[in-house]
Design a protein around this motif. Structure first.
Motif, mmCIF file in Angstrom:
data_model
loop_
_atom_site.group_PDB
_atom_site.id
_atom_site.type_symbol
_atom_site.label_atom_id
_atom_site.label_comp_id
_atom_site.label_asym_id
_atom_site.label_seq_id
_atom_site.Cartn_x
_atom_site.Cartn_y
_atom_site.Cartn_z
ATOM 1 N N MET A 1 3.163 15.106 0.812
ATOM 2 C CA MET A 1 3.003 13.703 0.594
ATOM 3 C C MET A 1 2.179 13.124 1.733
ATOM 4 S SD MET A 1 6.057 10.946 0.894
ATOM 5 C CE MET A 1 5.790 10.612 -0.802
ATOM 6 N N GLU A 2 1.266 12.243 1.396
ATOM 7 C CA GLU A 2 0.434 11.593 2.402
ATOM 8 C C GLU A 2 1.120 10.319 2.888
ATOM 9 O OE1 GLU A 2 -4.202 10.794 2.717
ATOM 10 O OE2 GLU A 2 -3.235 9.428 1.321
ATOM 11 N N VAL A 3 1.181 10.142 4.197
ATOM 12 C CA VAL A 3 1.799 8.969 4.805
ATOM 13 C C VAL A 3 0.777 8.310 5.725
ATOM 14 C CG1 VAL A 3 3.700 8.125 6.231
ATOM 15 C CG2 VAL A 3 4.045 10.136 4.771
ATOM 16 N N LYS A 4 0.565 7.011 5.538
ATOM 17 C CA LYS A 4 -0.310 6.231 6.408
ATOM 18 C C LYS A 4 0.548 5.198 7.108
ATOM 19 C CE LYS A 4 -4.410 6.641 3.536
ATOM 20 N NZ LYS A 4 -5.436 5.908 2.763
ATOM 21 N N ILE A 5 0.420 5.136 8.436
ATOM 22 C CA ILE A 5 1.217 4.212 9.236
ATOM 23 C C ILE A 5 0.277 3.315 10.019
ATOM 24 C CG2 ILE A 5 2.994 3.989 11.011
ATOM 25 C CD1 ILE A 5 3.734 6.944 10.358
ATOM 26 N N GLY A 6 0.393 2.025 9.788
ATOM 27 C CA GLY A 6 -0.362 1.052 10.564
ATOM 28 C C GLY A 6 0.450 0.653 11.785
ATOM 29 N N VAL A 7 -0.185 0.668 12.944
ATOM 30 C CA VAL A 7 0.492 0.339 14.193
ATOM 31 C C VAL A 7 -0.146 -0.921 14.761
ATOM 32 C CG1 VAL A 7 1.099 1.178 16.497
ATOM 33 C CG2 VAL A 7 0.923 2.793 14.601
ATOM 34 N N GLN A 8 0.701 -1.864 15.183
ATOM 35 C CA GLN A 8 0.192 -3.112 15.746
ATOM 36 C C GLN A 8 -0.679 -2.831 16.969
ATOM 37 O OE1 GLN A 8 3.521 -5.591 16.676
ATOM 38 N NE2 GLN A 8 4.196 -5.722 14.558
ATOM 39 N N ILE A 14 -2.390 5.822 11.469
ATOM 40 C CA ILE A 14 -1.984 7.221 11.602
ATOM 41 C C ILE A 14 -1.854 7.779 10.194
ATOM 42 C CG2 ILE A 14 -0.161 8.781 12.368
ATOM 43 C CD1 ILE A 14 0.578 6.609 14.463
ATOM 44 N N VAL A 15 -2.522 8.888 9.921
ATOM 45 C CA VAL A 15 -2.460 9.531 8.606
ATOM 46 C C VAL A 15 -1.943 10.946 8.797
ATOM 47 C CG1 VAL A 15 -3.771 10.229 6.579
ATOM 48 C CG2 VAL A 15 -4.435 8.162 7.815
ATOM 49 N N LEU A 16 -0.918 11.306 8.028
ATOM 50 C CA LEU A 16 -0.398 12.658 8.115
ATOM 51 C C LEU A 16 0.048 13.142 6.744
ATOM 52 C CD1 LEU A 16 3.178 13.003 8.695
ATOM 53 C CD2 LEU A 16 2.320 10.998 9.848
ATOM 54 N N GLU A 17 0.001 14.447 6.559
ATOM 55 C CA GLU A 17 0.521 15.097 5.361
ATOM 56 C C GLU A 17 1.901 15.616 5.714
ATOM 57 O OE1 GLU A 17 -0.715 15.537 2.254
ATOM 58 O OE2 GLU A 17 -2.532 14.404 2.702
ATOM 59 N N SER A 18 2.908 15.071 5.075
ATOM 60 C CA SER A 18 4.279 15.443 5.388
ATOM 61 C C SER A 18 4.846 16.347 4.308
ATOM 62 C CB SER A 18 5.146 14.184 5.513
ATOM 63 O OG SER A 18 6.488 14.543 5.749
ATOM 64 N N GLY A 19 5.617 17.330 4.732
ATOM 65 C CA GLY A 19 6.306 18.210 3.802
ATOM 66 C C GLY A 19 7.643 17.642 3.378
ATOM 67 N N GLN A 20 8.035 16.512 3.961
ATOM 68 C CA GLN A 20 9.298 15.869 3.622
ATOM 69 C C GLN A 20 9.196 15.203 2.255
ATOM 70 O OE1 GLN A 20 9.145 13.674 7.470
ATOM 71 N NE2 GLN A 20 11.330 14.157 7.545
ATOM 72 N N SER A 21 10.326 15.017 1.607
ATOM 73 C CA SER A 21 10.326 14.357 0.298
ATOM 74 C C SER A 21 10.085 12.859 0.482
ATOM 75 C CB SER A 21 11.664 14.587 -0.402
ATOM 76 O OG SER A 21 12.696 13.877 0.256
ATOM 77 N N ALA A 22 9.701 12.207 -0.598
ATOM 78 C CA ALA A 22 9.447 10.766 -0.556
ATOM 79 C C ALA A 22 10.715 10.011 -0.175
ATOM 80 C CB ALA A 22 8.930 10.290 -1.906
ATOM 81 N N TYR A 59 2.701 -1.452 8.912
ATOM 82 C CA TYR A 59 2.928 -1.092 7.511
ATOM 83 C C TYR A 59 3.034 0.417 7.390
ATOM 84 C CZ TYR A 59 -2.012 0.173 7.365
ATOM 85 O OH TYR A 59 -3.226 0.744 7.623
ATOM 86 N N VAL A 60 3.622 0.864 6.293
ATOM 87 C CA VAL A 60 3.705 2.284 5.966
ATOM 88 C C VAL A 60 3.326 2.421 4.501
ATOM 89 C CG1 VAL A 60 5.187 4.318 5.788
ATOM 90 C CG2 VAL A 60 5.540 2.693 7.642
ATOM 91 N N GLU A 61 2.382 3.309 4.226
ATOM 92 C CA GLU A 61 1.921 3.548 2.857
ATOM 93 C C GLU A 61 2.247 4.986 2.487
ATOM 94 O OE1 GLU A 61 -2.392 3.956 0.793
ATOM 95 O OE2 GLU A 61 -2.094 2.202 2.071
ATOM 96 N N LEU A 62 2.948 5.172 1.384
ATOM 97 C CA LEU A 62 3.312 6.503 0.910
ATOM 98 C C LEU A 62 2.481 6.820 -0.325
ATOM 99 C CD1 LEU A 62 7.199 6.163 1.070
ATOM 100 C CD2 LEU A 62 5.672 7.008 2.838
ATOM 101 N N GLY A 63 1.961 8.037 -0.390
ATOM 102 C CA GLY A 63 1.159 8.442 -1.533
ATOM 103 C C GLY A 63 1.293 9.920 -1.796
ATOM 104 N N GLU A 64 0.735 10.335 -2.895
ATOM 105 C CA GLU A 64 0.747 11.746 -3.253
ATOM 106 C C GLU A 64 -0.191 12.523 -2.333
ATOM 107 O OE1 GLU A 64 2.648 13.264 -5.576
ATOM 108 O OE2 GLU A 64 3.618 11.328 -5.767
ATOM 109 N N ALA A 65 0.103 13.783 -2.157
ATOM 110 C CA ALA A 65 -0.760 14.644 -1.347
ATOM 111 C C ALA A 65 -2.109 14.785 -2.039
ATOM 112 C CB ALA A 65 -0.121 16.006 -1.162
ATOM 113 N N ALA A 66 -3.163 14.726 -1.268
ATOM 114 C CA ALA A 66 -4.510 14.864 -1.810
ATOM 115 C C ALA A 66 -4.780 16.321 -2.149
ATOM 116 C CB ALA A 66 -5.537 14.365 -0.805
ATOM 117 N N VAL A 67 -5.345 16.540 -3.323
ATOM 118 C CA VAL A 67 -5.700 17.896 -3.723
ATOM 119 C C VAL A 67 -7.045 18.218 -3.108
ATOM 120 C CG1 VAL A 67 -6.208 19.388 -5.680
ATOM 121 C CG2 VAL A 67 -4.450 17.631 -5.879
#
Length: 75
Positions: A1-8, A14-22, A59-67
């Motif tokens: 799963m792709e996670v984007k984190i906006g930091v003040q 910050i963009v990361l591919e996480s193996g954790q579940s949604a 903010y935190v944005e959760l999305g599907e892993a990019a193929v």
């Protein structure tokens, strides 16, 4: 799963591919934003840990892993 984190006060997110579940990621974000945890702690697919202070999360944005496609082809 792709996670984007906006930091003040940070120009890039910050963009990361996480193996954790949604559900696990959403629970960690909810705990951080509610004040239960002082840090948002997530682990990427390579086992690296990302720590963000809870009070600096914009903010935190959760999305599907990019193929990832390999090769040359027509679509």
């Amino acid at each position: 799963m792709e996670v984007k984190i906006g930091v003040q006060y940070a120009p890039r997110e910050i963009v990361l591919e996480s193996g954790q579940s949604a559900e696990d990621v959403e629970r960690a974000v909810a705990d951080a934003l509610s004040g239960k945890a002082p840090l948002l702690s997530l682990e990427d697919e390579k086992g690296r840990r990302v720590l963000v202070p809870s009070d600096k999360i914009a903010y935190v944005e959760l999305g599907e892993a990019a193929v990832r496609r390999v090769g040359f082809g027509t679509l």
